[in-house]
Design a protein around this motif. Structure first.
Motif, PDB file in Angstrom:
ATOM      1  N   THR A 270      33.310  25.487  43.117  1.00  8.41           N
ATOM      2  CA  THR A 270      33.069  26.174  41.854  1.00  8.41           C
ATOM      3  C   THR A 270      31.783  26.989  41.921  1.00  8.41           C
ATOM      4  O   THR A 270      30.757  26.516  42.429  1.00  8.41           O
ATOM      5  CB  THR A 270      32.976  25.152  40.703  1.00  8.41           C
ATOM      6  OG1 THR A 270      34.191  24.402  40.648  1.00  8.41           O
ATOM      7  CG2 THR A 270      32.761  25.863  39.366  1.00  8.41           C
ATOM      8  N   GLY A 271      31.872  28.218  41.404  1.00  5.95           N
ATOM      9  CA  GLY A 271      30.713  29.100  41.371  1.00  5.95           C
ATOM     10  C   GLY A 271      30.391  29.539  39.963  1.00  5.95           C
ATOM     11  O   GLY A 271      31.044  29.128  38.986  1.00  5.95           O
ATOM     12  N   THR A 272      29.392  30.389  39.832  1.00  6.34           N
ATOM     13  CA  THR A 272      28.970  30.873  38.518  1.00  6.34           C
ATOM     14  C   THR A 272      30.007  31.805  37.893  1.00  6.34           C
ATOM     15  O   THR A 272      30.030  31.988  36.674  1.00  6.34           O
ATOM     16  CB  THR A 272      27.633  31.620  38.643  1.00  6.34           C
ATOM     17  OG1 THR A 272      27.753  32.625  39.669  1.00  6.34           O
ATOM     18  CG2 THR A 272      26.507  30.666  39.000  1.00  6.34           C
ATOM     19  N   ASP A 273      30.886  32.401  38.720  1.00  3.45           N
ATOM     20  CA  ASP A 273      31.850  33.379  38.217  1.00  3.45           C
ATOM     21  C   ASP A 273      33.302  33.007  38.507  1.00  3.45           C
ATOM     22  O   ASP A 273      34.182  33.868  38.484  1.00  3.45           O
ATOM     23  CB  ASP A 273      31.566  34.765  38.816  1.00  3.45           C
ATOM     24  CG  ASP A 273      30.179  35.268  38.504  1.00  3.45           C
ATOM     25  OD1 ASP A 273      29.700  35.019  37.376  1.00  3.45           O
ATOM     26  OD2 ASP A 273      29.553  35.893  39.380  1.00  3.45           O
ATOM     27  N   GLY A 274      33.552  31.732  38.804  1.00  2.00           N
ATOM     28  CA  GLY A 274      34.928  31.334  39.074  1.00  2.00           C
ATOM     29  C   GLY A 274      35.000  30.125  39.985  1.00  2.00           C
ATOM     30  O   GLY A 274      33.991  29.459  40.232  1.00  2.00           O
ATOM     31  N   SER A 297      38.686  34.182  39.340  1.00  4.36           N
ATOM     32  CA  SER A 297      37.430  34.879  39.083  1.00  4.36           C
ATOM     33  C   SER A 297      37.360  35.336  37.633  1.00  4.36           C
ATOM     34  O   SER A 297      38.380  35.732  37.052  1.00  4.36           O
ATOM     35  CB  SER A 297      37.297  36.107  39.991  1.00  4.36           C
ATOM     36  OG  SER A 297      37.413  35.760  41.356  1.00  4.36           O
ATOM     37  N   VAL A 298      36.174  35.290  37.072  1.00  4.15           N
ATOM     38  CA  VAL A 298      35.938  35.812  35.732  1.00  4.15           C
ATOM     39  C   VAL A 298      35.376  37.225  35.872  1.00  4.15           C
ATOM     40  O   VAL A 298      34.346  37.430  36.525  1.00  4.15           O
ATOM     41  CB  VAL A 298      34.950  34.930  34.944  1.00  4.15           C
ATOM     42  CG1 VAL A 298      34.635  35.558  33.595  1.00  4.15           C
ATOM     43  CG2 VAL A 298      35.516  33.535  34.773  1.00  4.15           C
ATOM     44  N   GLU A 302      37.196  46.168  30.225  1.00  3.73           N
ATOM     45  CA  GLU A 302      36.804  47.049  29.127  1.00  3.73           C
ATOM     46  C   GLU A 302      37.658  46.777  27.883  1.00  3.73           C
ATOM     47  O   GLU A 302      38.886  46.801  27.944  1.00  3.73           O
ATOM     48  CB  GLU A 302      36.963  48.509  29.549  1.00  3.73           C
ATOM     49  CG  GLU A 302      36.347  49.481  28.563  1.00  3.73           C
ATOM     50  CD  GLU A 302      36.352  50.908  29.071  1.00  3.73           C
ATOM     51  OE1 GLU A 302      36.151  51.803  28.261  1.00  3.73           O
ATOM     52  OE2 GLU A 302      36.555  51.102  30.284  1.00  3.73           O
ATOM     53  N   GLY A 303      36.992  46.473  26.817  1.00  4.13           N
ATOM     54  CA  GLY A 303      37.676  46.233  25.561  1.00  4.13           C
ATOM     55  C   GLY A 303      38.257  44.841  25.405  1.00  4.13           C
ATOM     56  O   GLY A 303      38.793  44.499  24.360  1.00  4.13           O
ATOM     57  N   LYS A 304      38.151  44.029  26.463  1.00  4.38           N
ATOM     58  CA  LYS A 304      38.741  42.689  26.410  1.00  4.38           C
ATOM     59  C   LYS A 304      37.725  41.580  26.664  1.00  4.38           C
ATOM     60  O   LYS A 304      38.072  40.394  26.630  1.00  4.38           O
ATOM     61  CB  LYS A 304      39.872  42.568  27.445  1.00  4.38           C
ATOM     62  CG  LYS A 304      41.047  43.490  27.194  1.00  4.38           C
ATOM     63  CD  LYS A 304      42.126  43.265  28.231  1.00  4.38           C
ATOM     64  CE  LYS A 304      43.320  44.186  28.009  1.00  4.38           C
ATOM     65  NZ  LYS A 304      44.388  43.987  29.025  1.00  4.38           N
ATOM     66  N   GLY A 305      36.489  41.956  26.934  1.00  2.18           N
ATOM     67  CA  GLY A 305      35.497  40.939  27.261  1.00  2.18           C
ATOM     68  C   GLY A 305      35.746  40.351  28.642  1.00  2.18           C
ATOM     69  O   GLY A 305      36.157  41.067  29.567  1.00  2.18           O
ATOM     70  N   GLU A 306      35.548  39.080  28.766  1.00  7.15           N
ATOM     71  CA  GLU A 306      35.763  38.414  30.061  1.00  7.15           C
ATOM     72  C   GLU A 306      37.211  37.932  30.182  1.00  7.15           C
ATOM     73  O   GLU A 306      37.738  37.302  29.263  1.00  7.15           O
ATOM     74  CB  GLU A 306      34.809  37.233  30.227  1.00  7.15           C
ATOM     75  CG  GLU A 306      33.351  37.642  30.405  1.00  7.15           C
ATOM     76  CD  GLU A 306      32.452  36.472  30.722  1.00  7.15           C
ATOM     77  OE1 GLU A 306      32.884  35.311  30.463  1.00  7.15           O
ATOM     78  OE2 GLU A 306      31.344  36.673  31.224  1.00  7.15           O
TER      79      GLU A 306
END
Length: 373
Positions: A270-274, A297-298, A302-306
């Motif tokens: 596990t990492g900070t982004d996924g 991955s996170v 655009e327009g949807k956030g994460e």
């Protein structure tokens, strides 16, 4: 290599892993010219199997009991440049040194030695006496060579899950008295620490070593015996730390009560982004199992956030073939993979040894297996 190779040891893994891998390499592998076993019958059995698998004249047979056909006689042959050592764990160190003394390149099956002390001694002798002579000694650790684990390492290194913050590995194996792996005498009554935990556990630690971006530095754990016939130990639970970078857990057992594996079996990093998971799976119609790497991955949309992005990578299991190819390339001076370094393999043994003896105390892995020799 213009000359040939020999296999020393005629057990299950020599027949079921090394011979098929040599066959798959084809002309990229040197000619198998001889085989050795302590038993004449097992040596002949391996030679016959090699003739079929490699489609060649049966290699010469060597065995104990006759000076004209013993290991020394094999090692005296000038047409054999390298040997693959696939012998019981406690026999390997002396055979490795004997082969190096005879001027042969050596690929020895994992683990590098039964314990850290013997491993350190082997490496020091190799570095001071044989390495400068141009002799290659590599340790055959097929998990280290697996394309799947290397692909997972590349995904982590490229930042697909961000900075690693923790990990988990669960290995849950079922071994009964009818298992072909248990029935080998040297495993039934092991004269080395850890039993299956050493023999098989180093695979898991090698995979972690390849995938994780920082070296494991400290460990605290407990070991136990849950099935008497798997003595001296069959289970390890450990908490592990990689300096100030991250931490994780390792659960290894050969004492599962069922043949079926739990869904938690495998690796999760596990990492900070996924996160990334690695599991071995069987695909219908495929000849070999595959290592399936799932990357979640996170990303910012655009327009949807994460949002979560999923990537699936699948690599056929072919570690033995890869490690053999790397060894032959190393002898030829063109090895790109650069795996099987004895000191790295020693760190795998150090992890298992530390977990077997920790009993809850923190063990400094770097102190147990020094970085410089």
């Amino acid at each position: 290599m213009s000359s040939g190779i020999a296999i020393l040891g005629a057990g299950i893994f020599a027949k079921e892993a090394h011979l098929p891998s040599l066959a798959a390499l084809g002309h990229a592998a040197p000619v198998l010219k001889a085989v050795y076993s302590r038993s004449e019958k097992s040596a002949h059995d391996l030679a016959d199997a090699a003739a079929i698998a490699l489609r060649l004249t049966p290699p010469a047979v060597y065995h104990d009991g006759d000076k004209s056909t013993d290991l020394d006689a094999l090692l005296a042959r000038s047409d054999i440049d390298a040997v693959i050592v696939v012998l019981p764990i406690t026999l390997q160190p002396s055979v490795i040194l004997k082969a190096l003394a005879a001027g042969k390149h050596v690929l020895s099956e994992k683990p590098v030695a039964p314990d850290v002390a013997q491993g350190l001694g082997l490496i020091q002798t190799y570095n001071t006496t044989y390495k400068a002579k141009g002799l290659i000694w590599r340790v055959a650790e097929n998990f280290e060579a697996e394309p799947g684990f290397r692909a997972a390492a590349a995904a982590i290194a490229s930042g697909k899950i961000g900075k690693v913050i923790f990990f988990r590995t669960v290995v849950c194996n079922y071994i009964d008295k009818d298992s072909k792996w248990y029935k080998t005498p040297w495993r039934t009554v092991p004269d080395y620490q850890g039993g299956f935990l050493l023999d098989g556990g180093v695979h898991t630690i090698a995979a972690l070593r390849i995938m994780l971006p920082h070296r494991l530095t400290h460990l605290s754990g407990f070991a136990s015996l849950n099935k008497d016939y798997l003595e001296p130990h069959d289970t390890i639970n450990a908490i592990v730390r990689a300096g100030d970078n991250f931490h994780g857990t390792a659960e290894l057992t050969w004492a599962s009560p069922t043949k079926s594996r739990p869904v938690t079996d495998g690796f999760v990093i596990t990492g900070t982004d996924g996160w990334l998971s690695v599991n071995q799976v069987t695909i219908e119609g495929a000849n070999d199992p595959v290592l399936r790497i799932t990357v979640k991955s996170v990303i910012k949309a655009e327009g949807k956030g994460e949002v979560e992005k999923e990537e699936i990578i699948e690599e056929p299991v072919q570690g033995v073939k890869a490690e053999l190819a790397s060894f032959f390339d190393a002898i030829a001076g063109k090895d790109a993979l650069n795996i099987g370094e004895p000191l790295e393999a020693l760190r795998d043994v150090a992890f298992i040894q530390a977990a077997l003896n920790s009993n809850g105390s923190v063990v400094d892995l770097a102190e147990l297996a020094p970085s410089a020799l």
